[in-house]
Design a protein around this motif. Structure first.
Motif, PDB file in Angstrom:
ATOM      1  N   SER A  68     -19.406  54.932  64.487  1.00 28.62           N
ATOM      2  CA  SER A  68     -18.847  55.889  65.448  1.00 28.62           C
ATOM      3  C   SER A  68     -17.325  55.994  65.379  1.00 28.62           C
ATOM      4  O   SER A  68     -16.738  56.845  66.041  1.00 28.62           O
ATOM      5  N   ASP A  69     -16.692  55.148  64.584  1.00 24.84           N
ATOM      6  CA  ASP A  69     -15.226  55.239  64.422  1.00 24.84           C
ATOM      7  C   ASP A  69     -14.830  56.321  63.419  1.00 24.84           C
ATOM      8  O   ASP A  69     -13.645  56.619  63.266  1.00 24.84           O
ATOM      9  N   SER A  70     -15.810  56.892  62.742  1.00 25.47           N
ATOM     10  CA  SER A  70     -15.504  57.963  61.798  1.00 25.47           C
ATOM     11  C   SER A  70     -14.848  59.131  62.522  1.00 25.47           C
ATOM     12  O   SER A  70     -15.218  59.477  63.647  1.00 25.47           O
ATOM     13  N   GLY A  71     -13.880  59.751  61.857  1.00 25.48           N
ATOM     14  CA  GLY A  71     -13.207  60.890  62.460  1.00 25.48           C
ATOM     15  C   GLY A  71     -11.894  61.164  61.767  1.00 25.48           C
ATOM     16  O   GLY A  71     -11.559  60.550  60.758  1.00 25.48           O
ATOM     17  N   PHE A  72     -11.155  62.102  62.369  1.00 25.13           N
ATOM     18  CA  PHE A  72      -9.859  62.493  61.838  1.00 25.13           C
ATOM     19  C   PHE A  72      -8.808  61.961  62.789  1.00 25.13           C
ATOM     20  O   PHE A  72      -8.766  62.337  63.957  1.00 25.13           O
ATOM     21  N   TYR A  73      -7.953  61.069  62.312  1.00 25.46           N
ATOM     22  CA  TYR A  73      -6.974  60.378  63.153  1.00 25.46           C
ATOM     23  C   TYR A  73      -5.590  60.964  62.941  1.00 25.46           C
ATOM     24  O   TYR A  73      -5.128  61.110  61.806  1.00 25.46           O
ATOM     25  N   LEU A  74      -4.944  61.264  64.046  1.00 26.11           N
ATOM     26  CA  LEU A  74      -3.625  61.889  63.996  1.00 26.11           C
ATOM     27  C   LEU A  74      -2.637  61.095  64.824  1.00 26.11           C
ATOM     28  O   LEU A  74      -2.916  60.721  65.961  1.00 26.11           O
ATOM     29  N   CYS A  75      -1.489  60.875  64.242  1.00 25.22           N
ATOM     30  CA  CYS A  75      -0.367  60.256  64.948  1.00 25.22           C
ATOM     31  C   CYS A  75       0.572  61.385  65.371  1.00 25.22           C
ATOM     32  O   CYS A  75       0.760  62.361  64.628  1.00 25.22           O
ATOM     33  N   ALA A  76       1.174  61.269  66.540  1.00 25.94           N
ATOM     34  CA  ALA A  76       2.054  62.342  67.010  1.00 25.94           C
ATOM     35  C   ALA A  76       3.240  61.791  67.775  1.00 25.94           C
ATOM     36  O   ALA A  76       3.157  60.770  68.464  1.00 25.94           O
ATOM     37  N   TRP A  77       4.357  62.492  67.617  1.00 25.99           N
ATOM     38  CA  TRP A  77       5.507  62.301  68.482  1.00 25.99           C
ATOM     39  C   TRP A  77       5.560  63.542  69.358  1.00 25.99           C
ATOM     40  O   TRP A  77       5.569  64.659  68.845  1.00 25.99           O
ATOM     41  N   ILE A  78       5.541  63.362  70.674  1.00 20.83           N
ATOM     42  CA  ILE A  78       5.483  64.509  71.567  1.00 20.83           C
ATOM     43  C   ILE A  78       6.615  64.421  72.569  1.00 20.83           C
ATOM     44  O   ILE A  78       6.826  63.388  73.211  1.00 20.83           O
ATOM     45  N   SER A  79       7.350  65.518  72.698  1.00 26.37           N
ATOM     46  CA  SER A  79       8.505  65.540  73.594  1.00 26.37           C
ATOM     47  C   SER A  79       8.116  66.151  74.928  1.00 26.37           C
ATOM     48  O   SER A  79       6.982  66.595  75.120  1.00 26.37           O
ATOM     49  N   VAL A  80       9.074  66.197  75.825  1.00 28.34           N
ATOM     50  CA  VAL A  80       8.827  66.773  77.143  1.00 28.34           C
ATOM     51  C   VAL A  80       8.346  68.209  76.987  1.00 28.34           C
ATOM     52  O   VAL A  80       8.894  68.979  76.207  1.00 28.34           O
ATOM     53  N   GLY A  81       7.315  68.569  77.715  1.00 25.66           N
ATOM     54  CA  GLY A  81       6.744  69.901  77.612  1.00 25.66           C
ATOM     55  C   GLY A  81       5.545  69.955  76.702  1.00 25.66           C
ATOM     56  O   GLY A  81       4.888  70.989  76.587  1.00 25.66           O
ATOM     57  N   GLY A  82       5.247  68.826  76.050  1.00 23.69           N
ATOM     58  CA  GLY A  82       4.052  68.775  75.210  1.00 23.69           C
ATOM     59  C   GLY A  82       4.248  69.263  73.794  1.00 23.69           C
ATOM     60  O   GLY A  82       3.303  69.294  73.011  1.00 23.69           O
ATOM     61  N   MET A  83       5.475  69.663  73.457  1.00 23.47           N
ATOM     62  CA  MET A  83       5.705  70.134  72.098  1.00 23.47           C
ATOM     63  C   MET A  83       5.788  68.933  71.176  1.00 23.47           C
ATOM     64  O   MET A  83       6.616  68.048  71.388  1.00 23.47           O
ATOM     65  N   SER A 127      -6.549  49.501  59.090  1.00 21.02           N
ATOM     66  CA  SER A 127      -5.150  49.581  59.483  1.00 21.02           C
ATOM     67  C   SER A 127      -4.600  50.919  59.031  1.00 21.02           C
ATOM     68  O   SER A 127      -4.526  51.200  57.844  1.00 21.02           O
ATOM     69  N   LEU A 128      -4.234  51.752  59.996  1.00 18.87           N
ATOM     70  CA  LEU A 128      -3.606  53.042  59.703  1.00 18.87           C
ATOM     71  C   LEU A 128      -2.167  52.984  60.201  1.00 18.87           C
ATOM     72  O   LEU A 128      -1.919  52.568  61.336  1.00 18.87           O
ATOM     73  N   GLU A 129      -1.258  53.422  59.367  1.00 17.81           N
ATOM     74  CA  GLU A 129       0.151  53.318  59.722  1.00 17.81           C
ATOM     75  C   GLU A 129       0.788  54.687  59.900  1.00 17.81           C
ATOM     76  O   GLU A 129       0.465  55.644  59.195  1.00 17.81           O
ATOM     77  N   CYS A 130       1.706  54.741  60.837  1.00 22.54           N
ATOM     78  CA  CYS A 130       2.425  55.972  61.143  1.00 22.54           C
ATOM     79  C   CYS A 130       3.898  55.608  61.312  1.00 22.54           C
ATOM     80  O   CYS A 130       4.226  54.658  62.029  1.00 22.54           O
ATOM     81  N   SER A 178      14.910  58.687  67.770  1.00 26.26           N
ATOM     82  CA  SER A 178      14.884  57.271  68.158  1.00 26.26           C
ATOM     83  C   SER A 178      14.162  57.139  69.492  1.00 26.26           C
ATOM     84  O   SER A 178      14.150  58.071  70.306  1.00 26.26           O
ATOM     85  N   ASN A 179      13.551  55.972  69.674  1.00 27.76           N
ATOM     86  CA  ASN A 179      12.776  55.681  70.881  1.00 27.76           C
ATOM     87  C   ASN A 179      11.783  56.794  71.235  1.00 27.76           C
ATOM     88  O   ASN A 179      11.742  57.274  72.370  1.00 27.76           O
ATOM     89  N   PRO A 180      10.993  57.205  70.256  1.00 24.02           N
ATOM     90  CA  PRO A 180      10.040  58.281  70.546  1.00 24.02           C
ATOM     91  C   PRO A 180       8.828  57.769  71.317  1.00 24.02           C
ATOM     92  O   PRO A 180       8.448  56.602  71.187  1.00 24.02           O
ATOM     93  N   ASN A 181       8.219  58.643  72.097  1.00 20.40           N
ATOM     94  CA  ASN A 181       6.893  58.368  72.650  1.00 20.40           C
ATOM     95  C   ASN A 181       5.879  58.764  71.577  1.00 20.40           C
ATOM     96  O   ASN A 181       5.900  59.891  71.088  1.00 20.40           O
ATOM     97  N   LEU A 182       5.048  57.811  71.198  1.00 22.28           N
ATOM     98  CA  LEU A 182       4.116  58.052  70.098  1.00 22.28           C
ATOM     99  C   LEU A 182       2.673  58.006  70.583  1.00 22.28           C
ATOM    100  O   LEU A 182       2.352  57.263  71.526  1.00 22.28           O
ATOM    101  N   TYR A 183       1.824  58.770  69.914  1.00 22.20           N
ATOM    102  CA  TYR A 183       0.445  58.933  70.358  1.00 22.20           C
ATOM    103  C   TYR A 183      -0.500  58.868  69.158  1.00 22.20           C
ATOM    104  O   TYR A 183      -0.186  59.360  68.081  1.00 22.20           O
ATOM    105  N   TRP A 184      -1.663  58.269  69.376  1.00 21.31           N
ATOM    106  CA  TRP A 184      -2.758  58.334  68.402  1.00 21.31           C
ATOM    107  C   TRP A 184      -3.859  59.195  69.013  1.00 21.31           C
ATOM    108  O   TRP A 184      -4.343  58.916  70.121  1.00 21.31           O
ATOM    109  N   TYR A 185      -4.264  60.239  68.255  1.00 17.43           N
ATOM    110  CA  TYR A 185      -5.368  61.082  68.650  1.00 17.43           C
ATOM    111  C   TYR A 185      -6.472  60.974  67.600  1.00 17.43           C
ATOM    112  O   TYR A 185      -6.213  60.692  66.433  1.00 17.43           O
TER     113      TYR A 185
END
Lengths: 116, 111
Positions: B84-99, B20-23, B29-36
């Motif tokens: 194979s689940d080993s890796g570096f996990y990143l959570c992100a909030w990304i706005s319009v334009g990909g920033m 369980s990884l938490e972000c 508010s109401n962000p679009n969130l991503y797991w990479y």
């Protein structure tokens, strides 16, 4: 199938000189391109972006060039500084609307080292 | 400004154990969130994204799942980890334009 490729794993540059990082893509649907910088033990930070309707975007020492016909973009850093040493990721997205803007396809990254 | 909190920074887990990884996000508010995830020698790969509470979209078939129990909380889980689940996990909030604003990441090693 890597749709975004950074073929140079590393680049070493002298302080004050120009750093040029390259990126190639294969998906012609990509219409927004970004560069992110990443320091060790930190998440990537947004650096600069360019829309496919442009061929150049400049922000201070950083300039991104886009060549759509060659499906190639590059990041120029002038002048390079030791603090620029980091991993640089190229990223692309297809479609600026809805949730597509967050669905980024990243390259493998290039490690830039700027020597004093 | 927006801030993403992600923990733990490093994790070593045996094969077959749960994950369980938490972000959590601050400053929006109401962000679009991503797991990479970044596997060794590869670029960051999008795993899941969420446009709101309870809304999860998966980008690749895998051993992981995601949940969005609150507006500013995004959780990545697994019932039984694979090597194979080993890796570096990143959570992100990304706005319009990909920033985007990324968390500092979790280095997961499955042993």
């Amino acid at each position: 199938d890597q749709q975004v490729k950074q073929n140079s794993p590393s680049l070493s540059v002298q302080e004050g000189r120009i750093s040029i990082l390259n990126c190639d893509y294969t998906n012609s649907m990509f219409d927004y391109f970004l560069w992110y910088k990443k320091y060790p033990a930190e998440g990537p930070t947004f650096l600069i972006s360019i829309s496919s309707i442009k061929d150049k975007n400049e922000d201070g020492r950083f300039t991104v060039f886009l060549n759509k016909s060659a499906k190639h973009l590059s990041l120029h850093i002038v002048p390079s500084q030791p603090g620029d040493s980091a991993v640089y990721f190229c990223a692309a997205s297809a479609g600026a609307g809805g949730t597509s803007y967050g669905k980024l396809t990243f390259g493998q990254g290039t490690i830039l080292t700027v020597h004093p | 400004s927006q801030t993403i909190h992600q923990w733990p920074a490093t994790l070593v887990q045996p094969v077959g154990s749960p994950l369980s990884l938490e972000c959590t996000v601050e400053g929006t508010s109401n962000p679009n969130l991503y797991w990479y995830r970044q596997a060794a020698g590869r670029g960051l790969q999008l795993l899941f994204y969420s446009v709101g509470i309870g809304q999860i979209s998966s980008e690749v078939p895998q051993n992981l799942s995601a949940s969005r129990p609150q507006d500013r909380q995004f959780i990545l889980s697994s019932k039984k980890l694979l090597l194979s689940d080993s890796g570096f996990y990143l959570c992100a909030w990304i706005s319009v334009g990909g920033m985007g604003t990324f968390g500092s990441g979790t280095r997961l090693t499955v042993v």
